[in-house]
Write a protein that holds these residues in place. Structure first.
Motif, short mmCIF file in Angstrom:
data_model
loop_
_atom_site.label_atom_id
_atom_site.label_comp_id
_atom_site.label_asym_id
_atom_site.label_seq_id
_atom_site.Cartn_x
_atom_site.Cartn_y
_atom_site.Cartn_z
N MET A 1 -3.99 -17.91 -17.46
CA MET A 1 -3.12 -17.44 -18.52
C MET A 1 -3.68 -16.11 -19.02
SD MET A 1 -1.99 -19.35 -22.05
CE MET A 1 -0.88 -20.47 -21.26
N ASN A 2 -2.82 -15.11 -19.02
CA ASN A 2 -3.29 -13.81 -19.49
C ASN A 2 -2.87 -13.57 -20.93
OD1 ASN A 2 -0.61 -13.15 -19.38
ND2 ASN A 2 -0.75 -11.94 -17.50
N PHE A 3 -3.21 -12.39 -21.40
CA PHE A 3 -3.00 -12.04 -22.80
C PHE A 3 -1.52 -12.02 -23.17
CE2 PHE A 3 -2.53 -8.73 -26.10
CZ PHE A 3 -3.23 -9.35 -27.12
N PHE A 4 -0.66 -11.54 -22.27
CA PHE A 4 0.76 -11.44 -22.57
C PHE A 4 1.44 -12.81 -22.60
CE2 PHE A 4 -0.24 -7.20 -20.82
CZ PHE A 4 0.05 -6.47 -21.98
N ASP A 5 0.94 -13.74 -21.80
CA ASP A 5 1.45 -15.11 -21.88
C ASP A 5 1.11 -15.75 -23.23
OD1 ASP A 5 2.46 -14.93 -19.32
OD2 ASP A 5 0.68 -15.83 -18.40
N ILE A 6 -0.07 -15.47 -23.70
CA ILE A 6 -0.49 -15.99 -25.00
C ILE A 6 0.36 -15.38 -26.11
CG2 ILE A 6 -2.39 -16.07 -26.68
CD1 ILE A 6 -4.29 -16.18 -24.26
N GLN A 9 3.78 -17.02 -26.13
CA GLN A 9 3.75 -18.35 -26.75
C GLN A 9 3.63 -18.25 -28.27
OE1 GLN A 9 0.71 -20.67 -24.86
NE2 GLN A 9 2.05 -21.24 -23.15
N LEU A 10 2.84 -17.29 -28.74
CA LEU A 10 2.73 -17.08 -30.19
C LEU A 10 4.05 -16.63 -30.79
CD1 LEU A 10 -0.78 -15.42 -30.56
CD2 LEU A 10 -0.08 -17.68 -31.34
N ALA A 11 4.76 -15.76 -30.09
CA ALA A 11 6.08 -15.30 -30.57
C ALA A 11 7.06 -16.46 -30.60
CB ALA A 11 6.60 -14.18 -29.68
N GLY A 13 6.25 -19.58 -31.05
CA GLY A 13 5.83 -20.40 -32.18
C GLY A 13 6.26 -19.82 -33.52
N ILE A 14 6.18 -18.51 -33.65
CA ILE A 14 6.62 -17.85 -34.89
C ILE A 14 8.12 -18.04 -35.08
CG2 ILE A 14 6.95 -15.60 -35.98
CD1 ILE A 14 4.22 -14.81 -34.82
N SER A 15 8.89 -17.88 -34.01
CA SER A 15 10.35 -18.05 -34.14
C SER A 15 10.70 -19.50 -34.50
CB SER A 15 11.05 -17.63 -32.85
OG SER A 15 10.70 -18.48 -31.79
N PHE A 16 10.00 -20.45 -33.92
CA PHE A 16 10.25 -21.85 -34.26
C PHE A 16 9.85 -22.15 -35.70
CE2 PHE A 16 9.33 -26.44 -34.19
CZ PHE A 16 10.58 -26.89 -33.78
N THR A 17 8.75 -21.58 -36.15
CA THR A 17 8.32 -21.78 -37.53
C THR A 17 9.33 -21.20 -38.51
OG1 THR A 17 6.00 -21.74 -36.86
CG2 THR A 17 6.47 -21.31 -39.18
N LEU A 18 9.86 -20.03 -38.21
CA LEU A 18 10.89 -19.43 -39.07
C LEU A 18 12.16 -20.28 -39.08
CD1 LEU A 18 10.46 -15.64 -38.29
CD2 LEU A 18 9.83 -16.86 -40.37
N LEU A 19 12.54 -20.80 -37.93
CA LEU A 19 13.72 -21.66 -37.86
C LEU A 19 13.54 -22.92 -38.70
CD1 LEU A 19 16.48 -22.37 -36.53
CD2 LEU A 19 15.14 -23.54 -34.77
N VAL A 20 12.38 -23.55 -38.57
CA VAL A 20 12.10 -24.76 -39.35
C VAL A 20 12.09 -24.44 -40.85
CG1 VAL A 20 10.27 -26.43 -39.89
CG2 VAL A 20 10.90 -25.99 -37.53
N THR A 21 11.50 -23.32 -41.22
CA THR A 21 11.46 -22.92 -42.63
C THR A 21 12.85 -22.71 -43.19
OG1 THR A 21 9.31 -21.89 -42.30
CG2 THR A 21 10.55 -21.22 -44.24
N LEU A 22 13.70 -22.02 -42.46
CA LEU A 22 15.05 -21.76 -42.93
C LEU A 22 15.88 -23.04 -43.01
CD1 LEU A 22 15.87 -18.42 -41.07
CD2 LEU A 22 15.37 -18.74 -43.50
N VAL A 23 15.78 -23.89 -42.00
CA VAL A 23 16.56 -25.13 -42.01
C VAL A 23 16.11 -26.06 -43.13
CG1 VAL A 23 17.02 -27.23 -40.68
CG2 VAL A 23 17.21 -25.02 -39.59
N CYS A 24 14.80 -26.20 -43.31
CA CYS A 24 14.30 -27.08 -44.37
C CYS A 24 14.60 -26.52 -45.76
CB CYS A 24 12.80 -27.30 -44.20
SG CYS A 24 12.41 -28.30 -42.75
N SER A 25 14.54 -25.21 -45.91
CA SER A 25 14.88 -24.60 -47.20
C SER A 25 16.36 -24.79 -47.52
CB SER A 25 14.55 -23.11 -47.19
OG SER A 25 13.18 -22.92 -47.04
N ALA A 26 17.22 -24.62 -46.52
CA ALA A 26 18.65 -24.82 -46.74
C ALA A 26 18.96 -26.28 -47.07
CB ALA A 26 19.44 -24.37 -45.51
N THR A 27 18.32 -27.20 -46.37
CA THR A 27 18.53 -28.62 -46.65
C THR A 27 18.06 -28.98 -48.05
OG1 THR A 27 18.22 -29.09 -44.31
CG2 THR A 27 18.09 -30.94 -45.81
N GLY A 28 16.89 -28.50 -48.41
CA GLY A 28 16.37 -28.77 -49.75
C GLY A 28 17.23 -28.17 -50.84
N LEU A 29 17.74 -26.97 -50.59
CA LEU A 29 18.61 -26.33 -51.58
C LEU A 29 19.90 -27.12 -51.74
CD1 LEU A 29 19.06 -23.80 -53.38
CD2 LEU A 29 20.19 -22.79 -51.40
#
Length: 94
Positions: A1-6, A9-11, A13-29
């Protein structure tokens, strides 16, 4: 696994984290606004039901509620995807 693969994967993970944050915030609201609008109706039985809801869901730890939704609902017959289980459990706590 090289640097660009890592980085890829981080990108992802960031997109999934943002999706979860937005969905949970909307549900809570949505749940919070719905419960507060019901609370303003000023019916005694509804007020007590909302107080009980708040007491129970604020007292249950979030991780326990997440486990109950994700692992407990399939036992009853409802298959819940992971994102929906997270949005439902975090939205109920809000």
């Amino acid at each position: 696994m090289n640097f660009f693969d890592i980085l890829a994967q981080l990108a992802q993970g960031i997109s999934f984290t943002l999706l979860v944050t937005l969905v949970c915030s909307a549900t809570g609201l949505f749940v919070g606004l719905f419960v507060s609008c019901l609370r303003r109706l000023d019916f005694l039985w509804l007020s007590r039901a909302i107080d009980s809801y708040t007491y129970v869901f604020r007292g249950v730890p979030v991780l326990v509620l997440l486990f109950m939704v994700y692992f407990g609902l399939p036992g009853v017959g409802f298959k819940v995807p992971p994102l929906m289980a997270m949005a439902l459990s975090l939205g109920l706590v809000a």
